[in-house]
Design a protein around this motif. Structure first.
Motif, PDB file in Angstrom:
ATOM      1  N   ALA A   6       0.829  -1.209   0.000  1.00  0.00           N
ATOM      2  CA  ALA A   6       0.000   0.000   0.000  1.00  0.00           C
ATOM      3  C   ALA A   6       0.864   1.259   0.000  1.00  0.00           C
ATOM      4  CB  ALA A   6      -0.930  -0.009   1.213  1.00  0.00           C
ATOM      5  N   PHE A  10       0.560   3.460  -3.272  1.00  0.00           N
ATOM      6  CA  PHE A  10      -0.214   4.692  -3.171  1.00  0.00           C
ATOM      7  C   PHE A  10       0.601   5.878  -2.669  1.00  0.00           C
ATOM      8  CE2 PHE A  10      -3.697   1.515  -2.829  1.00  0.00           C
ATOM      9  CZ  PHE A  10      -4.350   1.888  -4.001  1.00  0.00           C
ATOM     10  N   LEU A  13       0.674   8.801  -5.139  1.00  0.00           N
ATOM     11  CA  LEU A  13      -0.638   9.433  -5.263  1.00  0.00           C
ATOM     12  C   LEU A  13      -0.985  10.258  -4.030  1.00  0.00           C
ATOM     13  CD1 LEU A  13      -2.804   6.707  -7.005  1.00  0.00           C
ATOM     14  CD2 LEU A  13      -1.639   8.663  -7.982  1.00  0.00           C
ATOM     15  N   MET A  52      -9.082   7.258  -2.461  1.00  0.00           N
ATOM     16  CA  MET A  52      -8.130   6.923  -1.399  1.00  0.00           C
ATOM     17  C   MET A  52      -8.879   6.443  -0.154  1.00  0.00           C
ATOM     18  SD  MET A  52      -4.922   6.602  -0.855  1.00  0.00           S
ATOM     19  CE  MET A  52      -4.261   7.490  -2.228  1.00  0.00           C
ATOM     20  N   PRO A 105      -0.224   2.188  -8.933  1.00  0.00           N
ATOM     21  CA  PRO A 105      -1.372   2.278  -8.032  1.00  0.00           C
ATOM     22  C   PRO A 105      -2.599   1.550  -8.561  1.00  0.00           C
ATOM     23  CG  PRO A 105      -0.546   4.474  -8.549  1.00  0.00           C
ATOM     24  CD  PRO A 105       0.248   3.492  -9.327  1.00  0.00           C
ATOM     25  N   ALA A 109      -4.421  -1.345  -6.596  1.00  0.00           N
ATOM     26  CA  ALA A 109      -5.849  -1.219  -6.331  1.00  0.00           C
ATOM     27  C   ALA A 109      -6.607  -2.460  -6.787  1.00  0.00           C
ATOM     28  CB  ALA A 109      -6.403   0.020  -7.023  1.00  0.00           C
TER      29      ALA A 109
END
Length: 124
Positions: A6, A10, A13, A52, A105, A109
């Motif tokens: 994670a 992420f 982002l 998010m 990402p 995801a």
């Protein structure tokens, strides 16, 4: 390992969302001045925050399977908003080979959606 995935997936982002906090007031002022192109930036930021929030909710469910953090319909809507935000960012920056880092990402995801599939695709 999920937490590391994670953070790596992420992290960029989250940095972009943090920088986008600067553009939110600028976008609002632009919209009020009649420049409606700023609406796209505002929608990308809002969609990014919703996405998010959804993926944090899925991550928390993966780590603690007995808890549900969002309703199923909101979760799906927020996930779609997140994907649209990433794609909108890619198209605003110009689709180029240099933007391949946006695939990371999206891959993370999709992996989280797979791991939390009973939560994401549960009957409403």
């Amino acid at each position: 390992m999920i937490i590391v995935e994670a953070i790596i997936g992420f992290g960029p982002l989250v940095i972009l969302l943090g920088l986008g906090l600067i553009t939110i007031p600028i976008s609002i002022v632009g919209i009020l001045d009649g420049y409606y192109g700023a609406m796209v930036m505002l929608l990308i930021e809002v969609g990014g925050f919703l996405g998010m929030f959804a993926f944090i909710s899925v991550l928390m469910h993966i780590l603690e399977p007995s808890r549900y953090f969002l309703s199923f319909t909101k979760l799906r809507l927020f996930i779609i908003c997140g994907f649209c935000s990433i794609l909108g960012c890619a198209f605003m920056l110009g689709v180029d080979i240099e933007l391949m880092w946006l695939l990371i990402p999206m891959t993370v995801a999709v992996h989280f959606i797979y791991l939390g599939r009973k939560y994401v695709f549960a009957a409403s």
